[in-house]
Each structure stands twice: as structure tokens, then as C-alpha cells.
Scaffold this motif. Sequence first.
Motif, PDB file in Angstrom:
ATOM      1  N   TYR A 188      43.690  31.154  34.111  1.00 27.58           N
ATOM      2  CA  TYR A 188      43.116  29.981  34.775  1.00 27.58           C
ATOM      3  C   TYR A 188      41.885  30.377  35.581  1.00 27.58           C
ATOM      4  O   TYR A 188      41.856  31.436  36.223  1.00 27.58           O
ATOM      5  CB  TYR A 188      44.123  29.332  35.723  1.00 27.58           C
ATOM      6  N   ASP A 189      40.882  29.529  35.548  1.00 23.92           N
ATOM      7  CA  ASP A 189      39.781  29.606  36.490  1.00 23.92           C
ATOM      8  C   ASP A 189      40.140  28.750  37.704  1.00 23.92           C
ATOM      9  O   ASP A 189      40.869  27.764  37.573  1.00 23.92           O
ATOM     10  CB  ASP A 189      38.487  29.095  35.855  1.00 23.92           C
TER      11      ASP A 189
ATOM     12  N   ARG B 163      42.602  31.635  54.579  1.00 26.28           N
ATOM     13  CA  ARG B 163      41.780  31.294  53.415  1.00 26.28           C
ATOM     14  C   ARG B 163      41.634  32.482  52.477  1.00 26.28           C
ATOM     15  O   ARG B 163      41.728  32.328  51.242  1.00 26.28           O
ATOM     16  CB  ARG B 163      40.407  30.804  53.883  1.00 26.28           C
ATOM     17  N   ALA B 164      41.431  33.676  53.021  1.00 22.51           N
ATOM     18  CA  ALA B 164      41.287  34.860  52.177  1.00 22.51           C
ATOM     19  C   ALA B 164      42.581  35.162  51.423  1.00 22.51           C
ATOM     20  O   ALA B 164      42.555  35.514  50.233  1.00 22.51           O
ATOM     21  CB  ALA B 164      40.871  36.060  53.035  1.00 22.51           C
ATOM     22  N   GLN B 165      43.714  35.029  52.094  1.00 27.59           N
ATOM     23  CA  GLN B 165      45.001  35.301  51.423  1.00 27.59           C
ATOM     24  C   GLN B 165      45.250  34.316  50.291  1.00 27.59           C
ATOM     25  O   GLN B 165      45.738  34.699  49.218  1.00 27.59           O
ATOM     26  CB  GLN B 165      46.124  35.228  52.452  1.00 27.59           C
ATOM     27  N   PHE B 166      44.935  33.051  50.519  1.00 30.61           N
ATOM     28  CA  PHE B 166      45.129  32.040  49.479  1.00 30.61           C
ATOM     29  C   PHE B 166      44.229  32.325  48.279  1.00 30.61           C
ATOM     30  O   PHE B 166      44.656  32.253  47.123  1.00 30.61           O
ATOM     31  CB  PHE B 166      44.837  30.658  50.056  1.00 30.61           C
TER      32      PHE B 166
ATOM     33  N   ALA C  27      43.512  34.159  42.739  1.00 31.98           N
ATOM     34  CA  ALA C  27      42.713  34.950  41.791  1.00 31.98           C
ATOM     35  C   ALA C  27      43.579  35.796  40.877  1.00 31.98           C
ATOM     36  O   ALA C  27      43.134  36.193  39.787  1.00 31.98           O
ATOM     37  CB  ALA C  27      41.740  35.832  42.569  1.00 31.98           C
ATOM     38  N   GLU C  28      44.800  36.087  41.282  1.00 32.21           N
ATOM     39  CA  GLU C  28      45.686  36.926  40.473  1.00 32.21           C
ATOM     40  C   GLU C  28      46.419  36.150  39.383  1.00 32.21           C
ATOM     41  O   GLU C  28      47.153  36.726  38.587  1.00 32.21           O
ATOM     42  CB  GLU C  28      46.705  37.617  41.379  1.00 32.21           C
TER      43      GLU C  28
ATOM     44  N   THR D 257      39.024  24.168  57.376  1.00 30.30           N
ATOM     45  CA  THR D 257      39.731  22.892  57.420  1.00 30.30           C
ATOM     46  C   THR D 257      41.229  23.126  57.561  1.00 30.30           C
ATOM     47  O   THR D 257      41.726  24.203  57.232  1.00 30.30           O
ATOM     48  CB  THR D 257      39.467  22.080  56.139  1.00 30.30           C
ATOM     49  N   PRO D 258      41.981  22.134  58.024  1.00 31.72           N
ATOM     50  CA  PRO D 258      43.429  22.338  58.213  1.00 31.72           C
ATOM     51  C   PRO D 258      44.189  22.552  56.910  1.00 31.72           C
ATOM     52  O   PRO D 258      45.211  23.234  56.896  1.00 31.72           O
ATOM     53  CB  PRO D 258      43.881  21.051  58.915  1.00 31.72           C
ATOM     54  N   THR D 259      43.722  21.949  55.825  1.00 35.07           N
ATOM     55  CA  THR D 259      44.367  22.112  54.518  1.00 35.07           C
ATOM     56  C   THR D 259      43.381  22.738  53.542  1.00 35.07           C
ATOM     57  O   THR D 259      42.204  22.376  53.527  1.00 35.07           O
ATOM     58  CB  THR D 259      44.837  20.753  53.969  1.00 35.07           C
ATOM     59  N   GLN D 260      43.871  23.686  52.759  1.00 34.13           N
ATOM     60  CA  GLN D 260      43.040  24.263  51.709  1.00 34.13           C
ATOM     61  C   GLN D 260      43.587  23.823  50.353  1.00 34.13           C
ATOM     62  O   GLN D 260      44.791  23.702  50.159  1.00 34.13           O
ATOM     63  CB  GLN D 260      42.966  25.781  51.823  1.00 34.13           C
ATOM     64  N   LEU D 261      42.678  23.552  49.432  1.00 32.61           N
ATOM     65  CA  LEU D 261      43.028  23.001  48.122  1.00 32.61           C
ATOM     66  C   LEU D 261      42.423  23.873  47.042  1.00 32.61           C
ATOM     67  O   LEU D 261      41.261  24.289  47.142  1.00 32.61           O
ATOM     68  CB  LEU D 261      42.516  21.568  48.012  1.00 32.61           C
ATOM     69  N   ALA D 262      43.206  24.155  46.018  1.00 34.45           N
ATOM     70  CA  ALA D 262      42.733  24.928  44.868  1.00 34.45           C
ATOM     71  C   ALA D 262      42.956  24.116  43.597  1.00 34.45           C
ATOM     72  O   ALA D 262      44.020  23.510  43.422  1.00 34.45           O
ATOM     73  CB  ALA D 262      43.463  26.263  44.781  1.00 34.45           C
ATOM     74  N   VAL D 263      41.950  24.102  42.724  1.00 35.19           N
ATOM     75  CA  VAL D 263      42.056  23.441  41.421  1.00 35.19           C
ATOM     76  C   VAL D 263      41.989  24.523  40.348  1.00 35.19           C
ATOM     77  O   VAL D 263      40.960  25.196  40.188  1.00 35.19           O
ATOM     78  CB  VAL D 263      40.931  22.412  41.211  1.00 35.19           C
TER      79      VAL D 263
END
Length: 458
Positions: free
Chosen positions: A428-429, A415-418, A423-424, A444-450
Motif C-alpha cells: 500500500y501507498d 505523528r512520527a510513530q504513526f 510505512a511498514e 492536529t488532535p487526530t491524525q488520518l492515513a489513507v
Amino acid sequence: MTLTADATTDFTDSTELGYLLHKHPDKVQNFGLSVGSATVFYPEAMRESTCVALILDVDALELGRSLPKYSPGEFALGRYLNDRPYAGASLLAVAISRVFKQAMAGVCTARPDLPDRELPLRITLPSVPCRGGSGLAAELFGPLGWDAQTTPIPLDPEVAEWGDSVYVDLTLTGTATVAAALRHLYVLLPVLDDVKHYWVGEDEADKLVRAAGDWLGDHPRIELITERYLKHRRELVESVVDRLVPDATPSVQAPRDPSLGELRARAVLAELKVVGAKTVVDFGCGEGRLLRELFADNTFERIIGVDVSSRALDSAQRRLRLDDLGDRQRARIELIHSSATYRDNRLRGFDAMVLMEVIEHVDADRLPALVRSVFQESRASTVVVTTPNSEYNELYDGLAADEFRHPDHRFEFTRAQFQDWAAEIDGYDVRFEGVGPMDDTRGTPTQLAVFTRREDTV
């Protein structure tokens, strides 16, 4: 693979193994297969001990032609350059069923008294994929009466720090009928590998019941065996378990439940609804899992499916039945052969882009190219990205701590790596969500970013 039978008081001449296998000890026999050939011969045939060898010769070109139209995450030459010619897995299981079909069925017209006799057997397989650690072989074969000895095979004998590969040298020792031994191999070799080279449908569930119906219902690892044998197709797994264990309660073990894919698709659709997207690009669309959901919702006015695999696009076109659509509906959806790592002007100006389980299939040194193409060139208002959470992997049944969830994954983010990677990305926010069952420690098994493009971004 070699199978050795020793003489006993009930089986005084071990060369009678030839009757059980329907293969004469004095002959070398060759058998044609859809992906090559198999050869059977006897390195040793004496009264006290008899050894039969099965050698599988895989034709890479024939294997490539026989594979399903698309395998998720495959690289361009993956169907031709792989471990199948060297590893005892699903192809060897198919060869066993082809070459020893009558022996597996316990048929021996010449000596009908032999099939029911148990023999002291030793089976050696010099290179077997064992995804889940070398101890998994003992967990699978042990309850069936076998002593499973595994020797891990190093990635490179000359470079010790690279550690061991997923392959083991496997020796099984036990007392069983020849028919039972062959059926155990037929079922469990693909399970150890967790990969099958051919399509799995309802007929494969029937084969599993026929081959393992007399022992699978009582096996302590029935869930792992059925899930892997049936390529994690939940509806097939449940049908087999219902037939073999009528009073079984439905499994609630979520980490390896294929419904996680449905949860991902629903989460992505919900995010697209929230932002009011009307035009959407699905990068790495594969066979069209998400495209089908998008197309079923008329609020999405224009949908583009993108994949690097032309076979995947062909499969998506058939799955979506695009050729049967009327002109108005057909105009809503388009399939494009392209890549998320290359600039493509056809993909500019869309409301949203989706990369669902895509980035982990890209080499780490190519991620900057993906960011440039998707975020800087295409410049969609919203980008939705999902990827595995590697911290959750240790909850997966049969998955070793250092293994990825899919053999084609180039990496898997914590999670931290994602979050650091996201963030880089300039302009985009970003906010993060979890998909699937929550573990207090591992997430959770899947992480999602918007990702939402800033209005002041040029």
C-alpha cells in the motif's frame, strides 16, 4: 468516605450532625442501591467531635447489568472487572444522593434551625480517581472554600519505578453547611474521575443545575466541570452554561470539544468520496456514528458495520432503526460480529475499509494481526485509519502529560510513530492528513492515513 464535624460556639453539640443527616448516631443503617448497597454508621459520636462514615459495597454483577449497552472501547469483562468497587467516583456520588437526599436538600424538620449553620468539616476519601493530576482536586474544590490535600497512591508500593496511579487519598477541610458539602461532592467526584457509569441525558443537565446552580456559574473551571459531568456532550454543556451564565460567549477551546468526532467522520467520508468507494466496511463501528453518515448517502451501495461487542451492534441496530427499513434499503447495510485482528472471508472484496479510532484500542503486540487481517487478507482498495495524535494531548484541559485520552487506549502514537507504523505495511501507498484545529508545534488532535493498494500487489 468519612465526614467529621467539630463543635463550635454556634454548634455546641456536634452529635446534632445526626439530625442534619437524618441518621441516628447509635444505629448502623443499610441502604439498597441498584448496584449494591451503602452502609452508614458513626465511628465517633461525642459532643466535641462527630464522625459519620459511608461505605459503598458494589455488586460487580449488578453493576455490569446496569451499565449502558455499550461503552466505547470496553474489553470483554470490563463491565465486571474494574475499579468501581474501590474508587470514590460516580457510584459514590449516587450513594450520597440516595442516602443523604434530605440532607442535600437542606431539609431538617426536627431541627429547622440547623441546615443553615456552617460547620468546620473534614471529609476524607481514601481512593479517588483524579484524572488530570493531583492538583486538579484543589482547582475544583478550592474556589468553593475547601482546603484540598491529596496524597498520590502509587501503582505498586513495592515497585517505586512504576510511579503513581491516577488515584489519590483526598482530604477536604473547610467550613460549610452540610447540604453544600454534600452537593459539592455529588457534582465534583464524577468530574475528578471523568467517567460516569450511567447514561447522561437532559435530565442529568437538570440535576447539575439543581445541585450546583448557586455556585457553578462563578466557578473558574465551569467548562471543565460541565464537560466532564455531562460526559462531553456539547449540546448539554451549552444548555447548562447558557442557564447559569446567560451572557457567556461560546467556548472556542477545541481540544476537548466533542465536535472533533464529527470532524473525523466528515474527513473519512470525504476521503471515501475522493476514491469513489461504493462498498465500505466500518471496523469498530460501535453504536453507528459513521454508519449513520454512510447510510444517509445513497452513493454507498453496500455498508458493513463490524464490532467485537454484540452490545454495540445491538445499539447500532436500534440507532439506525434497521428493523423499520424497507427491503431495498435494508439490503444496503449489514452488521457483523467480528474483529479487525481475525481473518474473516465475509469482508473480502470491498472498495474501502475504515478504522476510525480503533487501532489505539488494540494491544501493541496484536497490531501485526490487525495488519495481516485488514491489509493482507481483506485487501480492500482503500483503507482509511484515524487515531489520536499524542503530541496534542498537552493542550487538553485537565489531561496530564502521561495520560491517554481514554482509559481503554493501549497506546497513542506521535505523528512520527504513526507514520513509521504505516510505512511498514506492504502493498500500500499511504498519505497523511490532519483532522481538527492545527497547532503550529503539536499538529492536529487526530491524525488520518489513507492507504491505497498498489495495482501490482498480488
